[in-house]
Design an enzyme around this catalytic site. Structure first.
Site, mmCIF file in Angstrom:
data_model
loop_
_atom_site.group_PDB
_atom_site.id
_atom_site.type_symbol
_atom_site.label_atom_id
_atom_site.label_comp_id
_atom_site.label_asym_id
_atom_site.label_seq_id
_atom_site.Cartn_x
_atom_site.Cartn_y
_atom_site.Cartn_z
ATOM 1 N N GLU A 1 -8.155 -2.854 6.775
ATOM 2 C CA GLU A 1 -7.504 -3.603 5.710
ATOM 3 C C GLU A 1 -6.488 -4.592 6.264
ATOM 4 O OE1 GLU A 1 -6.042 -0.758 2.799
ATOM 5 O OE2 GLU A 1 -7.880 0.413 3.052
ATOM 6 N N HIS B 1 -1.662 1.118 6.432
ATOM 7 C CA HIS B 1 -2.216 2.162 7.306
ATOM 8 C C HIS B 1 -3.245 1.552 8.243
ATOM 9 C CE1 HIS B 1 -5.922 1.982 4.948
ATOM 10 N NE2 HIS B 1 -5.129 1.938 3.880
ATOM 11 N N GLU C 1 -0.126 4.578 1.775
ATOM 12 C CA GLU C 1 -0.298 5.542 2.875
ATOM 13 C C GLU C 1 0.706 5.345 4.007
ATOM 14 O OE1 GLU C 1 -4.374 5.286 0.911
ATOM 15 O OE2 GLU C 1 -2.814 3.865 1.506
ATOM 16 N N HIS D 1 -2.649 -0.436 -3.740
ATOM 17 C CA HIS D 1 -3.136 0.901 -3.390
ATOM 18 C C HIS D 1 -4.007 1.475 -4.496
ATOM 19 C CE1 HIS D 1 -3.356 5.017 -2.006
ATOM 20 N NE2 HIS D 1 -2.929 5.414 -3.195
ATOM 21 N N HIS E 1 -8.157 4.688 7.042
ATOM 22 C CA HIS E 1 -9.439 4.391 6.418
ATOM 23 C C HIS E 1 -9.514 2.879 6.222
ATOM 24 C CE1 HIS E 1 -6.682 4.517 2.959
ATOM 25 N NE2 HIS E 1 -7.532 3.686 2.348
ATOM 26 N N ASP F 1 0.856 -1.176 0.000
ATOM 27 C CA ASP F 1 0.000 0.000 0.000
ATOM 28 C C ASP F 1 0.901 1.237 0.000
ATOM 29 O OD1 ASP F 1 -2.357 1.445 -0.001
ATOM 30 O OD2 ASP F 1 -3.202 0.446 1.747
#
Length: 273
Positions: free
Chosen positions: A133, A103, A8, A59, A115, A6
């Site tokens: 996630e 994240h 972030e 991502h 998120h 990812d």
């Protein structure tokens, strides 16, 4: 090995302009992401030179990593939609999973760019337990017996995996100060720690249990948009739950639950006709 990457949680990243295509600093974000993935790949091969490594670009559009700059020893999965989303390649990836640049889940704070899959999903719960996630991908890996052995990201993301998989190794590359602020390591320092962490994690993977959640499982999702709730209830088995913005579904297993979460993310992009 599967490396799910990812953006972030990459060192130096704190704002959506660095993570969204078209943002003024997105191209730099892609370079930082690619470099951290290469660091993790190098660590895997330091520990196991003969490893077969699959990298899942996980991502946003799933088209962020720069293929020509990736370590040539890996196979890259990119593009969407695709089976298993962020965990594409899981069935071919062998016996361990590494999360790079991850994240924390929605509602966590302070946490950088926290998120869960989409801003349209306010909360996701499996059998009553909140899952971001990190959790969703970890139980999906567990469904095929693969443990998550490493995560890199901010301190909040690291704490989230540590709660779920205490024996996993975490590499914090920044300390969250808010949703869009952090105290971050220099990228070179972050990559050195990530390479060393990946090598250690792969070397001790037999000591890390897979996170297994047997089916059937009850999935509950709080959605931001009432219209998305209306669309979701058109899916067989999905029901409107108490509160008006929550949908619920009893899935045969975590893979079925995961796929419904993927579908809800897509439904959230549909606007009233």
């Amino acid at each position: 090995m599967l490396i799910s990457a990812d953006l972030e949680g990459v060192s130096g990243i704190v704002h959506t302009t660095e993570t969204n295509p078209g943002g003024y600093d997105y191209e730099r974000g892609r370079e930082l992401m690619t470099a951290e993935v290469n660091a993790a790949v190098a660590g895997v091969f330091d520990a196991e030179p003969g490893a077969a490594v699959v990298v899942a670009d996980a991502h946003g559009p799933f088209r962020n990593l720069l293929p020509e700059r990736l370590d040539r020893r890996v196979r890259l999965v990119r593009g969407k939609p695709r089976p298993l989303g962020m965990m594409a390649g899981l069935h071919e990836a062998g016996d361990a999973v590494l999360f790079v640049g991850y994240h924390a889940r929605a509602g966590t704070g302070p946490a950088v760019l926290a998120h869960t899959s989409s801003d349209a999903l306010l909360d996701v719960r499996l059998d009553g337990r909140p899952m971001g996630e990190i959790g969703l991908n970890a139980v999906l890996a567990g469904a095929v017996g693969a443990p998550v052995v490493l995560l890199s990201g901010d301190d909040a993301a690291c704490a989230e995996l540590a709660e779920l998989v205490p024996d996993a190794l975490t590499v914090p590359v920044k300390r969250a100060l808010g949703q869009a602020a952090a105290e971050t390591l220099h990228p070179d320092e972050a990559r050195e720690r990530l390479r060393a962490g990946a090598a250690e994690a792969v070397g001790r993977r037999e000591r890390v249990p897979a996170l297994v959640l047997p089916g059937p499982v009850r999935l509950e999702v709080d959605l931001y948009g009432p219209y998305t709730v209306d669309l979701a209830t058109l899916v067989p088995g999905v029901e409107r739950a108490a509160g008006g913005r929550t949908v619920a579904f009893t899935a045969a297993d975590v893979t079925e639950a995961y796929r419904l979460v993927q579908l809800l993310v897509q439904l959230a992009q549909v606007k009233p006709g």
